[in-house]
Design a protein around this motif. Structure first.
Motif, mmCIF file in Angstrom:
data_model
loop_
_atom_site.group_PDB
_atom_site.id
_atom_site.type_symbol
_atom_site.label_atom_id
_atom_site.label_comp_id
_atom_site.label_asym_id
_atom_site.label_seq_id
_atom_site.Cartn_x
_atom_site.Cartn_y
_atom_site.Cartn_z
ATOM 1 N N UNK A 42 0.829 -1.200 0.000
ATOM 2 C CA UNK A 42 0.000 0.000 0.000
ATOM 3 C C UNK A 42 0.868 1.257 0.000
ATOM 4 N N UNK A 43 1.942 1.243 0.788
ATOM 5 C CA UNK A 43 2.828 2.407 0.854
ATOM 6 C C UNK A 43 3.510 2.654 -0.491
ATOM 7 N N UNK A 44 3.810 1.580 -1.202
ATOM 8 C CA UNK A 44 4.423 1.710 -2.521
ATOM 9 C C UNK A 44 3.433 2.233 -3.570
ATOM 10 N N UNK A 45 2.141 2.206 -3.262
ATOM 11 C CA UNK A 45 1.133 2.595 -4.256
ATOM 12 C C UNK A 45 1.191 4.075 -4.583
ATOM 13 N N UNK A 94 -4.118 10.803 4.012
ATOM 14 C CA UNK A 94 -5.005 9.864 3.318
ATOM 15 C C UNK A 94 -4.552 8.424 3.554
ATOM 16 N N UNK A 95 -3.232 8.197 3.565
ATOM 17 C CA UNK A 95 -2.733 6.839 3.774
ATOM 18 C C UNK A 95 -3.055 6.349 5.175
ATOM 19 N N UNK A 98 -6.444 5.017 4.867
ATOM 20 C CA UNK A 98 -6.499 3.795 4.060
ATOM 21 C C UNK A 98 -5.937 2.594 4.820
ATOM 22 N N UNK A 99 -4.909 2.814 5.617
ATOM 23 C CA UNK A 99 -4.335 1.717 6.402
ATOM 24 C C UNK A 99 -5.355 1.157 7.379
ATOM 25 N N UNK A 100 -6.087 2.039 8.017
ATOM 26 C CA UNK A 100 -7.115 1.603 8.959
ATOM 27 C C UNK A 100 -8.210 0.829 8.241
ATOM 28 N N UNK A 101 -8.636 1.346 7.091
ATOM 29 C CA UNK A 101 -9.699 0.677 6.328
ATOM 30 C C UNK A 101 -9.235 -0.685 5.829
ATOM 31 N N UNK A 135 -8.839 -4.142 -1.422
ATOM 32 C CA UNK A 135 -8.306 -3.331 -0.329
ATOM 33 C C UNK A 135 -8.086 -1.896 -0.819
ATOM 34 N N UNK A 136 -8.286 -0.914 0.062
ATOM 35 C CA UNK A 136 -8.004 0.476 -0.314
ATOM 36 C C UNK A 136 -6.552 0.649 -0.738
ATOM 37 N N UNK A 137 -6.350 1.481 -1.756
ATOM 38 C CA UNK A 137 -5.027 1.853 -2.227
ATOM 39 C C UNK A 137 -4.269 0.701 -2.902
ATOM 40 N N UNK A 138 -4.916 -0.458 -3.052
ATOM 41 C CA UNK A 138 -4.270 -1.564 -3.751
ATOM 42 C C UNK A 138 -4.846 -1.641 -5.165
ATOM 43 N N UNK A 139 -4.098 -1.097 -6.115
ATOM 44 C CA UNK A 139 -4.458 -1.206 -7.520
ATOM 45 C C UNK A 139 -3.614 -2.284 -8.172
ATOM 46 N N UNK A 140 -3.607 -2.333 -9.502
ATOM 47 C CA UNK A 140 -2.836 -3.374 -10.192
ATOM 48 C C UNK A 140 -1.354 -3.372 -9.825
ATOM 49 N N UNK A 141 -0.743 -2.195 -9.722
ATOM 50 C CA UNK A 141 0.690 -2.130 -9.429
ATOM 51 C C UNK A 141 0.992 -2.639 -8.029
#
Length: 203
Positions: A42-45, A94-95, A98-101, A135-141
Motif C-alpha cells: 500500500x505504501x508503494x502505491x 489519506x494513507x 487507508x491503512x485503517x480501512x 483493499x483500499x489503495x491496492x491497484x494493479x501495481x
C-alpha cells in the motif's frame, strides 16, 4: 563472455534484497508478516521513493503495529505522525485512513489472515490479484508488488515477475519470459531476482 546465469548471479549479489527485507519484514507464511507485506505494498502505491516507503513501514512496526488489530487500535494522528517520521509526506493523512480501512477489511473478510484470501482464490495468481484490489489503495501495481514479494513464501504464485521486473530483465539482456527467468535461479531465489530486476530498471 558473461553467461545469463553469471549475470543473474552478479545481479543477486549486488541487488538481490527484497523490499520486504529492506522494510524489516521477516517474511513467513504467517498472518502478521503477510499483513506487513500488504501494508508495504500500500505504501508503494503512492508516487513516492521506494526508500521512503520502506522507511515509513519500519516506523509503523516501531510503533507496534505489526498486526491488523494493533493498527486498528492506533489513532489516525498516531499513524500520520509515524508516516511523517518515515518521510511519507503529502500522502500521510489519506494513507493513515487507508491503512485503517485495509486492516478493518482484512479482519472482517479474512479474520486477519491473508492465507484465507489466497485459499479463497484457489491459489490462482489472477484471483489473488483481484481479491487484493478489494483493499483500499491496492491497484494493479500494488497487487503486483505484493505477488512479486510473496512468492518467497507462497509457491503457488511462482514464478511472478511484474512488468517492471521484466523491463529490467530486457535492459540487462535477460529473457523477458517468466519461465525462462525462473530457470536461471533456484525457486527460493525468485523473489530476490524479481526485486533485483526492479532495482536494475529503476537504476
Amino acid at each position: 563472455m558473461t553467461t545469463q546465469r553469471q549475470l543473474v548471479s552478479d545481479l543477486l549479489r549486488d541487488h538481490g534484497r527484497t523490499y520486504a527485507a529492506e522494510a524489516s519484514i521477516t517474511l513467513r507464511n504467517k498472518p502478521a508478516p503477510l499483513f506487513q507485506l500488504l501494508t508495504l505494498s500500500m505504501l508503494f502505491a503512492a508516487p513516492i521513493n521506494a526508500s521512503v516507503a520502506t522507511a515509513s513501514a519500519r516506523e509503523l512496526w516501531a510503533a507496534g503495529w505489526r498486526t491488523p488489530q494493533q493498527l486498528r487500535d492506533s489513532t489516525w494522528q498516531q499513524r500520520v505522525d509515524a508516516l511523517g517520521r518515515g518521510g511519507y509526506r503529502r500522502y500521510d493523512e489519506s494513507t493513515a485512513r487507508h491503512l485503517d480501512a485495509a486492516a478493518e477489511h482484512l479482519l472482517d473478510a479474512y479474520a486477519g489472515d491473508l492465507r484465507r484470501l489466497r485459499d479463497s482464490a484457489g491459489g490462482e495468481v489472477d484471483g489473488i490479484r483481484e481479491k487484493l484490489r478489494e483493499f483500499p489503495r491496492i491497484g494493479p501495481t500494488a497487487a503486483d508488488i505484493f505477488c512479486r514479494e510473496v512468492q518467497q513464501v507462497w509457491p503457488q504464485v511462482r514464478p511472478f515477475f511484474d512488468k517492471r521486473a521484466l523491463t529490467g530483465a530486457e535492459k540487462l539482456g535477460l529473457p523477458a519470459d517468466p519461465d525462462q527467468l525462473a530457470a536461471l535461479v533456484d525457486a527460493d531465489q525468485l523473489a530476490e531476482l524479481a526485486a533485483a530486476l526492479v532495482r536494475a530498471d529503476l537504476a
